[in-house]
Design an enzyme around this catalytic site. Structure first.
Site, PDB file in Angstrom:
ATOM      1  CB  SER A  31      -0.875   0.069   1.264  1.00 20.06           C
ATOM      2  OG  SER A  31      -1.694  -1.038   1.352  1.00 20.06           O
ATOM      3  CG  HIS A  62      -3.181  -2.586  -3.074  1.00 24.16           C
ATOM      4  ND1 HIS A  62      -2.069  -3.339  -2.826  1.00 24.16           N
ATOM      5  CD2 HIS A  62      -3.615  -2.165  -1.872  1.00 24.16           C
ATOM      6  CE1 HIS A  62      -1.840  -3.377  -1.533  1.00 24.16           C
ATOM      7  NE2 HIS A  62      -2.772  -2.664  -0.931  1.00 24.16           N
ATOM      8  CG  HIS A  84      -4.613  -7.681   0.728  1.00 25.13           C
ATOM      9  ND1 HIS A  84      -4.684  -6.819  -0.337  1.00 25.13           N
ATOM     10  CD2 HIS A  84      -3.536  -7.303   1.465  1.00 25.13           C
ATOM     11  CE1 HIS A  84      -3.687  -5.948  -0.255  1.00 25.13           C
ATOM     12  NE2 HIS A  84      -2.966  -6.224   0.820  1.00 25.13           N
ATOM     13  CE1 TYR A  86      -8.259  -6.129   2.328  1.00 26.90           C
ATOM     14  CE2 TYR A  86      -6.358  -6.852   3.593  1.00 26.90           C
ATOM     15  CZ  TYR A  86      -6.947  -5.982   2.703  1.00 26.90           C
ATOM     16  OH  TYR A  86      -6.212  -4.959   2.162  1.00 26.90           O
ATOM     17  CD  GLU A  87      -7.987  -7.538  -2.261  1.00 27.71           C
ATOM     18  OE1 GLU A  87      -8.436  -6.985  -3.273  1.00 27.71           O
ATOM     19  OE2 GLU A  87      -6.806  -7.897  -2.166  1.00 27.71           O
ATOM     20  CB  ALA A 114       1.377  -0.123   4.815  1.00 27.48           C
ATOM     21  CG  MET A 212      -4.581  -6.850   7.740  1.00 27.12           C
ATOM     22  SD  MET A 212      -6.049  -5.916   7.354  1.00 27.12           S
ATOM     23  CE  MET A 212      -6.271  -4.966   8.873  1.00 27.12           C
ATOM     24  CB  SER A 213      -0.048  -8.474   3.026  1.00 30.53           C
ATOM     25  OG  SER A 213       0.977  -7.603   3.441  1.00 30.53           O
ATOM     26  CG  ASN A 236      -1.160   2.166  11.846  1.00 30.02           C
ATOM     27  OD1 ASN A 236      -1.007   1.793  10.674  1.00 30.02           O
ATOM     28  ND2 ASN A 236      -1.577   1.353  12.787  1.00 30.02           N
ATOM     29  CG  HIS A 248      -6.888   2.341   3.887  1.00 29.23           C
ATOM     30  ND1 HIS A 248      -5.835   1.468   4.098  1.00 29.23           N
ATOM     31  CD2 HIS A 248      -7.047   2.378   2.541  1.00 29.23           C
ATOM     32  CE1 HIS A 248      -5.387   0.997   2.946  1.00 29.23           C
ATOM     33  NE2 HIS A 248      -6.109   1.542   1.971  1.00 29.23           N
TER      34      HIS A 248
HETATM   35  N1  HPA Z   1      -2.937  -3.410  11.537  1.00 30.39           N
HETATM   36  C1  HPA Z   1      -3.030  -4.224  10.475  1.00 30.39           C
HETATM   37  N2  HPA Z   1      -2.672  -3.866   9.249  1.00 30.39           N
HETATM   38  C2  HPA Z   1      -2.180  -2.629   9.074  1.00 30.39           C
HETATM   39  C3  HPA Z   1      -2.068  -1.731  10.137  1.00 30.39           C
HETATM   40  C4  HPA Z   1      -2.460  -2.133  11.435  1.00 30.39           C
HETATM   41  O1  HPA Z   1      -2.371  -1.393  12.438  1.00 30.39           O
HETATM   42  N3  HPA Z   1      -1.538  -0.577   9.614  1.00 30.39           N
HETATM   43  C5  HPA Z   1      -1.340  -0.799   8.286  1.00 30.39           C
HETATM   44  N4  HPA Z   1      -1.731  -2.039   7.960  1.00 30.39           N
END
Ligand code: HPA
Length: 319
Positions: A31, A62, A84, A86-87, A114, A212-213, A236, A248
């Site tokens: 990302s 993406h 992903h 989750y998609e 990210a 998440m990847s 973050n 996001h």
């Molecule tokens: N958690 C999960 N996935 C992420 C995060 C997070 O805090 N930040 C960017 N991708």
């Protein structure tokens, strides 16, 4: 996915027929980290939707294209956009491009992402070189019948992120004055961000960052015998560590900022015409650490155990 090998062959044939380059290294852009390809020259671009059997990316931020270009003198594939779990893709679909890259002759894969920082010594904007992963995605992409043409039934994960490549990346960072941290990435299924309770649990498990990847891709690349380097951009702090709610848009903003440094890093990263020295299936650094490991106590315990068993057999035979 049925007939995975044949499908991947079909994708690879299409890519070979529509590009002139034959890179040995591929980079996956996470990302907001898409800028790397701005430094590519002689770029050839294939939208995923044109490649037979390729899934199509659905997330904002993406793109969905495979690029073959030159970074300096080196030919590189770039995957702009990943898939992903989750998609709603199956794990085999998430990892599909890596089966294709293997058939294209790729030997090294650089994964970027990210993610959220769990380690409190990290701050948003930190770049983290992955040293290991924890799979909390609830499944594994290698579940199902195994095709030995791709890899073994029980793949080894001793060195998921190649020490050799990590050392090369650290050398480049030091030369360029780029600061980075090293740490363990925990893969979370998503798409919800984690709860504060989960983050406390993950911290206890030894995770430095969460995203998440990357984890399924790492497992499949290792299975396929490709070396992996992975760099996370902490966008973050994880839930409960940061005091504001997740956004996001903010993730993309920080990823874009830190992405510039990451691009400078990877753009200069010399994946080497290095001689890969391997002994007993481990890269040489790992060998040093395995061979220098003081296992005398462990051996003594083994010998004592063996002696106990001998004694038991002796007593058993005498009675
Ligand atoms: N958690 C999960 N996935 C992420 C995060 C997070 O805090 N930040 C960017 N991708």
């Amino acid at each position: 996915m049925e007939h995975l090998y044949e499908k991947a062959q079909e994708s690879a044939e299409y890519i070979k027929a529509h590009t002139t380059k034959r890179p040995k290294i591929a980079v996956v852009l996470g990302s907001g980290l898409g800028n790397l390809t701005a430094d590519f020259s002689e770029t050839e671009e294939l939208p995923y939707k044109d490649i037979p059997n390729f899934p199509v990316s659905t997330v904002a931020g993406h793109k969905g294209a495979l690029l073959a270009g030159k970074l300096g003198e080196k030919e590189v594939y770039a995957l702009e956009g990943r898939f992903h779990f989750y998609e709603g893709y199956s794990m085999k679909e998430v990892c599909y491009p890596f089966y294709v890259l293997k058939l294209l002759g790729v030997e090294q894969v650089v994964l970027t992402n990210a993610c959220g920082g769990i380690n409190r010594e990290f701050a948003p904007g930190t770049l983290m070189l992955l040293t290991g992963f924890i799979n909390m995605m609830g499944t594994n992409p290698l579940i199902g019948p195994n095709d030995e043409r791709f890899g073994p039934r029980f793949p080894d994960m001793t060195e998921p992120y190649s020490l050799e490549l990590r050392n090369l990346a650290k050398q480049t960072a030091d030369e360029l004055g780029i600061s980075y941290k090293e740490g363990v990435y925990l893969g979370f299924m998503g798409p919800c961000y984690e709860t504060a309770a989960e983050i406390r649990a993950f911290a206890g498990m030894g995770a430095d960052a969460v995203g998440m990847s990357t984890v399924p891709e790492t497992m499949v690349c290792n299975y396929l015998g490709m070396k992996v380097l992975a760099v996370s951009c902490i966008t973050n702090m994880a839930t409960g560590i940061q005091t504001v709610k997740h956004s996001h848009a903010r993730v993309l903003e920080i990823a874009n900022q830190a992405g510039e440094t990451l691009c400078r890093w990877l753009g200069n990263y010399d994946s080497g015409e290095y001689e890969y020295i391997e002994r007993d299936g481990f890269s040489i650094d790992r060998v040093e650490c395995v061979y220098n490991w003081d296992d005398s106590e462990y051996r003594r315990e083994e010998e004592e155990e063996e002696e106990r068993r001998r004694e038991e057999r002796r007593m058993w035979n005498e009675n």
